[in-house]
Scaffold this active site. Sequence first.
Site, PDB file in Angstrom:
ATOM      1  N   GLY A 120       0.843  -1.203   0.000  1.00 29.56           N
ATOM      2  CA  GLY A 120       0.000   0.000   0.000  1.00 29.56           C
ATOM      3  C   GLY A 120       0.871   1.243   0.000  1.00 29.56           C
ATOM      4  N   GLY A 140       2.680   3.682   1.442  1.00 28.02           N
ATOM      5  CA  GLY A 140       3.208   3.917   2.785  1.00 28.02           C
ATOM      6  C   GLY A 140       3.827   5.296   2.921  1.00 28.02           C
ATOM      7  CE  LYS A 163       8.466   7.278  -4.721  1.00 22.73           C
ATOM      8  NZ  LYS A 163       8.960   6.653  -5.941  1.00 22.73           N
ATOM      9  CG  ASP A 186       5.332  -3.548  -5.157  1.00 25.71           C
ATOM     10  OD1 ASP A 186       5.891  -4.646  -5.302  1.00 25.71           O
ATOM     11  OD2 ASP A 186       5.909  -2.554  -4.677  1.00 25.71           O
ATOM     12  CG  ASP A 222       7.891   2.974  -7.307  1.00 29.68           C
ATOM     13  OD1 ASP A 222       8.102   4.144  -6.962  1.00 29.68           O
ATOM     14  OD2 ASP A 222       7.257   2.176  -6.620  1.00 29.68           O
TER      15      ASP A 222
HETATM   16  P1  AMP Z   1       9.046   1.106  -3.249  1.00 28.62           P
HETATM   17  O1  AMP Z   1      10.335   0.448  -2.894  1.00 28.62           O
HETATM   18  O2  AMP Z   1       9.142   2.617  -3.315  1.00 28.62           O
HETATM   19  O3  AMP Z   1       8.374   0.503  -4.434  1.00 28.62           O
HETATM   20  O4  AMP Z   1       8.092   0.840  -1.991  1.00 28.62           O
HETATM   21  C1  AMP Z   1       7.703  -0.427  -1.567  1.00 28.62           C
HETATM   22  C2  AMP Z   1       6.757  -0.283  -0.412  1.00 28.62           C
HETATM   23  O5  AMP Z   1       7.409   0.307   0.719  1.00 28.62           O
HETATM   24  C3  AMP Z   1       5.547   0.595  -0.668  1.00 28.62           C
HETATM   25  O6  AMP Z   1       4.462   0.074   0.045  1.00 28.62           O
HETATM   26  C4  AMP Z   1       5.971   1.928  -0.109  1.00 28.62           C
HETATM   27  O7  AMP Z   1       4.872   2.733   0.224  1.00 28.62           O
HETATM   28  C5  AMP Z   1       6.749   1.483   1.109  1.00 28.62           C
HETATM   29  N1  AMP Z   1       7.738   2.468   1.525  1.00 28.62           N
HETATM   30  C6  AMP Z   1       8.910   2.771   0.901  1.00 28.62           C
HETATM   31  N2  AMP Z   1       9.563   3.751   1.577  1.00 28.62           N
HETATM   32  C7  AMP Z   1       8.801   4.084   2.633  1.00 28.62           C
HETATM   33  C8  AMP Z   1       8.911   5.013   3.699  1.00 28.62           C
HETATM   34  N3  AMP Z   1       9.965   5.816   3.817  1.00 28.62           N
HETATM   35  N4  AMP Z   1       7.909   5.066   4.601  1.00 28.62           N
HETATM   36  C9  AMP Z   1       6.844   4.265   4.498  1.00 28.62           C
HETATM   37  N5  AMP Z   1       6.661   3.365   3.525  1.00 28.62           N
HETATM   38  C10 AMP Z   1       7.629   3.263   2.608  1.00 28.62           C
HETATM   39 MG    MG Z   2       6.822   0.832  -5.446  1.00 28.65          MG
END
Ligand code: AMP
Ligand code: MG
Length: 484
Positions: free
Chosen positions: A89, A91, A112, A251, A261
């Site tokens: 989700g 985050g 973001k 995702d 991403d």
């Molecule tokens: P990503 O690596 O950006 O594709 O993120 C993978 C998952 O980790 C997603 O659910 C993001 O929302 C969550 N996520 C990545 N960085 C953070 C962060 N700093 N705080 C909260 N959730 C994160």
């Molecule tokens: Mg992602």
Amino acid sequence: MKNNIIWNFDNSYSRLSDAFKEKINPVAVEKPELVIINENLAKDLNLDFSGVDKNDLSALFTGNILPDGSDSIAQAYAGHQFGHFTMLGDGRAVLIGEHLTADNKRYDIQFKGSGKTSFSRNGDGRAGLGPMLREFIISEAMHNLNIPSTRSLAVAKTGEKIMRENPLQGAVLTRVASSHIRVGTFQYIAAREKKDELEVLFNYVIQRHYPELEHSKNKALSLLTKLMDKQIDLVVNWMRVGFIHGVMNTDNMTISGETIDYGPCAFMDIYDPKTVFSSIDKFGRYAYCNQPNITKWNLARFAECLIPLIDNNKSKAIKTATEIIDSFGDIYEEKWMNMMRNKLGLLGKEKEDKILILDLLTLMHEKKIDYTNTFCHLMKLGPKIDVLNEDKNFLNWKGRWRERLKTYNNSPEKYNKLMRNFNPVVIPRNHKVEEVLSEADNSNLKPFESLLKILRDPYNENYNITEYQIVPITNKVYQTFCGT
Ligand code: AMP
Ligand code: MG
């Protein structure tokens, strides 16, 4: 704020039931400060920020002020991360609204790095300035390379420090996408095992992205076939320019077919099919040459979600879905071959084309030559590459290529035009991207803007691009980091 920013919001996703999202606003930041705004994109979206006060823009692009008509949500999704299924989700992101342009195109406007949501797990909900500017410049490069991609409308600093390996300046990126629905969104809903919810998501996707499938005999099979086609086109395009996504988790694969991403991604310099950039990809799962296989693997996960919609008879549904997934290899091969023929300026199809193409790649690999610059060399552009002028094997290859260029009524005008359309003369090379990001971190945006200008016209030599074409002389393996 002056009311001359006219967003035209119509928030269809937030009208779906609570199963799909959490209603949440961005978390206010301490000291908002706009860093960059993408005027080209703003124009495409029929938005005009030119008369707006910088303080208002800073507040707008950090989420401190939510524009009229927005309905801010965090989207639920799941995903296979490096092969392991996890509930995820948004985050650290919120979708503030869906903007409709004058010609009725619908775009998600997402922040973001906008603070914690109920999907944050252990994360801080924030993002760093460098990584957000990195996404800005690479997504802009991809778009201008004619590769479907989410885009970046703005980056603004939060005035807060965030803790990573080193402390970073916090920032918010405004991301624009034709939607943020992912394979992982389907996985999330499918895991809840409520067919009515799956139908809602499915019908939403058909309406929003693939209305032409509305009347097909088996809509679920048609969507699977369509997405496979789109994703093959996408990965063939990545292979064309030497792009390595780095985290092809389910995702991070969109249903629209846009690249999404930009975390630990990079463009390959010296040709090596096993190139990996991501520091966390220890086994090379997402290496350059594995990208087509992973695309297929991700599509198989998508197909699994659709089983209940394909046929009431589960084994029949699995059988037909498997047949579609099994056709991936042939379709990919055909599209990849055509792409490589275009890169070499070849018209028509010959049985020997494959060996001609593979021989070139093998030579590049053996001689450790730059991928982009080799094609520039064939177009008589770019930096001098001595080995290509001197090596017997390469000269021999060139002779074969020249013979092949004489077929199918080809001509220098035709093959030059074709090659110029498929081979960029400049790509966002890692060392250059890192250089401009480091300057930007010290509040000097000039080098970032210069690189951005060049990357907006990657097939032309309109500027002095020599400095951007040079391959770094280093043995250091370049790594981009996750947890950005
Ligand atoms: P990503 O690596 O950006 O594709 O993120 C993978 C998952 O980790 C997603 O659910 C993001 O929302 C969550 N996520 C990545 N960085 C953070 C962060 N700093 N705080 C909260 N959730 C994160
Ligand atoms: Mg992602």
